[in-house]
Design a protein around this motif. Structure first.
Motif, PDB file in Angstrom:
ATOM      1  N   ALA A  80      -9.749   2.036   4.663  1.00  0.00           N
ATOM      2  CA  ALA A  80      -9.736   1.079   3.548  1.00  0.00           C
ATOM      3  C   ALA A  80      -8.482   0.225   3.712  1.00  0.00           C
ATOM      4  O   ALA A  80      -7.461   0.454   3.061  1.00  0.00           O
ATOM      5  CB  ALA A  80      -9.761   1.802   2.214  1.00  0.00           C
ATOM      6  N   THR A  81      -8.549  -0.736   4.592  1.00  0.00           N
ATOM      7  CA  THR A  81      -7.368  -1.511   4.988  1.00  0.00           C
ATOM      8  C   THR A  81      -6.817  -2.395   3.865  1.00  0.00           C
ATOM      9  O   THR A  81      -5.653  -2.772   3.912  1.00  0.00           O
ATOM     10  CB  THR A  81      -7.681  -2.387   6.217  1.00  0.00           C
ATOM     11  N   ASP A  82      -7.621  -2.706   2.867  1.00  0.00           N
ATOM     12  CA  ASP A  82      -7.159  -3.539   1.757  1.00  0.00           C
ATOM     13  C   ASP A  82      -6.530  -2.738   0.623  1.00  0.00           C
ATOM     14  O   ASP A  82      -6.049  -3.311  -0.353  1.00  0.00           O
ATOM     15  CB  ASP A  82      -8.315  -4.368   1.192  1.00  0.00           C
ATOM     16  N   ALA A  83      -6.554  -1.411   0.736  1.00  0.00           N
ATOM     17  CA  ALA A  83      -6.014  -0.558  -0.336  1.00  0.00           C
ATOM     18  C   ALA A  83      -4.491  -0.648  -0.362  1.00  0.00           C
ATOM     19  O   ALA A  83      -3.847  -0.753   0.686  1.00  0.00           O
ATOM     20  CB  ALA A  83      -6.441   0.885  -0.128  1.00  0.00           C
ATOM     21  N   PRO A  84      -3.915  -0.607  -1.554  1.00  0.00           N
ATOM     22  CA  PRO A  84      -2.451  -0.640  -1.644  1.00  0.00           C
ATOM     23  C   PRO A  84      -1.842   0.672  -1.151  1.00  0.00           C
ATOM     24  O   PRO A  84      -2.542   1.694  -1.080  1.00  0.00           O
ATOM     25  CB  PRO A  84      -2.200  -0.832  -3.138  1.00  0.00           C
ATOM     26  N   PRO A  85      -0.563   0.693  -0.825  1.00  0.00           N
ATOM     27  CA  PRO A  85       0.093   1.949  -0.452  1.00  0.00           C
ATOM     28  C   PRO A  85       0.007   2.953  -1.604  1.00  0.00           C
ATOM     29  O   PRO A  85      -0.017   2.570  -2.777  1.00  0.00           O
ATOM     30  CB  PRO A  85       1.545   1.545  -0.201  1.00  0.00           C
TER      31      PRO A  85
END
Length: 127
Positions: A80-85
């Motif tokens: 999920a590359t768009d997920a925040p840290p």
């Protein structure tokens, strides 16, 4: 298939300063167990996953230190590359999984069919 999972349905929260979790566990020696965390800041369906180290079958409980920075965001077995840290203050849920998928997505080696067991004694914020 490819995975089996369980979620804790109660409310959880971590102190905003938490950097890691401490897990006391023992297992049947299988590879592929993961701890999953859910974040209030992440899109619906995203979980942050960490593959647990393989524990020897029949060994006593081991204490594992699980840095929050090592948890990888995943959505349906894919990164999920768009997920925040992941931030401790946003953690709202947790679960366990036995999976043939890597933490950030992608297939690893297959999981042998049959019964499985991961025993937990304690999960807490690490010192």
């Amino acid at each position: 298939g490819g995975f089996a999972s369980v979620r804790y349905l109660g409310e959880i929260s971590l102190s905003p300063e938490a950097e890691a979790l401490s897990l006391e566990a023992r297992s049947d020696g299988r590879k592929g167990y993961k701890l999953t965390l859910n974040s209030a800041a992440a899109p619906q369906g995203v979980s942050y996953q960490l593959v647990l180290p393989q524990l020897d079958e029949g060994a006593p409980f081991e204490r594992l230190r699980l840095p929050l920075a090592d948890f990888k965001p995943s959505l349906r077995g894919r990164p999920a590359t768009d997920a925040p840290p992941l931030r401790a203050a946003d953690v709202r849920g947790l679960g366990l999984m036995l999976s043939r998928y890597e933490s950030g997505g992608g297939i690893k080696e297959p999981i042998a069919p049959g019964s499985f067991q991961l025993r937990l004694r304690r999960l807490a914020e690490a010192d």
